[in-house]
Write a protein that holds these residues in place. Sequence first.
Motif, mmCIF file in Angstrom:
data_model
loop_
_atom_site.group_PDB
_atom_site.id
_atom_site.type_symbol
_atom_site.label_atom_id
_atom_site.label_comp_id
_atom_site.label_asym_id
_atom_site.label_seq_id
_atom_site.Cartn_x
_atom_site.Cartn_y
_atom_site.Cartn_z
ATOM 1 N N ASN A 113 29.492 71.070 102.427
ATOM 2 C CA ASN A 113 29.480 72.324 101.664
ATOM 3 C C ASN A 113 28.472 72.270 100.517
ATOM 4 O OD1 ASN A 113 31.580 73.119 103.276
ATOM 5 N ND2 ASN A 113 33.160 72.895 101.723
ATOM 6 N N ASN B 86 28.444 72.486 97.007
ATOM 7 C CA ASN B 86 29.367 72.432 95.880
ATOM 8 C C ASN B 86 28.590 72.601 94.579
ATOM 9 O OD1 ASN B 86 31.871 72.034 97.201
ATOM 10 N ND2 ASN B 86 31.359 69.883 97.565
ATOM 11 N N HIS C 59 32.776 75.281 91.562
ATOM 12 C CA HIS C 59 33.854 74.598 90.844
ATOM 13 C C HIS C 59 33.642 74.762 89.338
ATOM 14 C CE1 HIS C 59 35.431 72.420 94.407
ATOM 15 N NE2 HIS C 59 34.164 72.448 94.801
ATOM 16 N N TYR D 157 34.362 65.183 90.368
ATOM 17 C CA TYR D 157 33.669 66.462 90.547
ATOM 18 C C TYR D 157 32.156 66.281 90.455
ATOM 19 C CZ TYR D 157 38.350 68.300 90.036
ATOM 20 O OH TYR D 157 39.693 68.556 90.215
ATOM 21 N N ASP E 245 31.087 64.879 93.830
ATOM 22 C CA ASP E 245 31.127 65.814 94.952
ATOM 23 C C ASP E 245 30.125 66.961 94.820
ATOM 24 O OD1 ASP E 245 33.100 64.398 96.220
ATOM 25 O OD2 ASP E 245 34.752 65.611 95.442
#
Length: 402
Positions: free
Chosen positions: A225, A227, A264, A293, A296
């Motif tokens: 994805n 992100n 996010h 985080y 990712d």
Amino acid sequence: MKSILFLTNLLPYPGKSGGTQTTLKKLDNFIKEGFEVSFVFMKTKDTSEELFSEFISLYSDTCHIFYEINDNNVRSVASFAKSFLEGIPLNIYRNRCASLTATVNNLIDENNFDIIFCDHLEMFQYVPSKVYAKTIMLEHNAEYMIWRRYAKQVKNLILKAGIFFESSRMKKYELNACDKLRFVIIAPSDKKYVSKRNEDKFIDTYHPANDFMLQLPLPENKDNNLNLLFIGTMSWIANYQGVFWFIDKVLPHIVEKIPNTVFHVIGKFNGETPKVDNKNVILHGFVDDIEPYYKDANIFVCPLLFGSGIKIKVLDAMYRGLPLVTTTVGAENLSLISGEHCFIEDDPEKMAEAIIKLYENKNLAFQFANKSRDLAKKKYTWEVENKKVMNMIQTIYNEVEI
């Protein structure tokens, strides 16, 4: 042993926001350098008793701790009216505490402090004129410019006029404070707003925050994805507005080309974390550990539309080695070159195109991450910042001795 009176408006522990990170780092460095530190702050209704106790436990052996309760720290029409009647800006009024004034005056009368360190403009009101010559003030932002830039974003004409009025009151107060004190530490681009003469008293700062991340390995490139990551205190209006501008104006252009995009957002909101009806957005609220985080994320975005000073969230992304896309405001004060270290875009469609380009071009993303990290390592570290502060302190010592 040299002594320092350190004045700050809020408990900085555990240093999760950009401002509190800087405050805590300054305190830690003074302790490390062997100063006898008297640390003074205010407790408010928002101060966590658990974190307060942890701070006292950790720091009571290395510095003297003093605090008072401030019940005045609220934003309301009533507060604004009272601040108007007293002839002081709202932010200053909200940080006014009679018991703290008494505490500071007693400390100064009983101790011959070598240095007064005033952290935040709001604490200038506690510095007696007799110690101006040995006071260093850390300006986290040019405060009146935040109000002025915010006003430009507001559509309601009455509210806009009120915010402009407040910026004028803050400007008068801020320029007076900067004129009185011996040194003012401030971001380079903010210097021109508080000094027309560009005196030597104004010292550039970059608030290096979490430069320890320079030692961590770069996150690996991902092929899954897209992100996107933003980290910032969401109770701060500039962060809140910027994030929701991005969700509304930029994200749809990205999702149209890359449906598996996830944005996010890490940061504490006022009250409960709101829910958004958008499968491409996750508002995480406050989290204890942000490292997963960072690992990712493909790209860090900082879509600020107004603000002032150094954006610590941007520096942190540079330290951590994430490709960066930001606005002109987000890149302010840093030597970032769009197309070399990152992409800097203010137009929603162009920002979306920049993010898509970085996602599709892994080599370019890797180059951005390395070049921005090298820039941070060269110019924006605590070692560099602390040398500046020690030079200021030595200058004051010399002047006082003379």
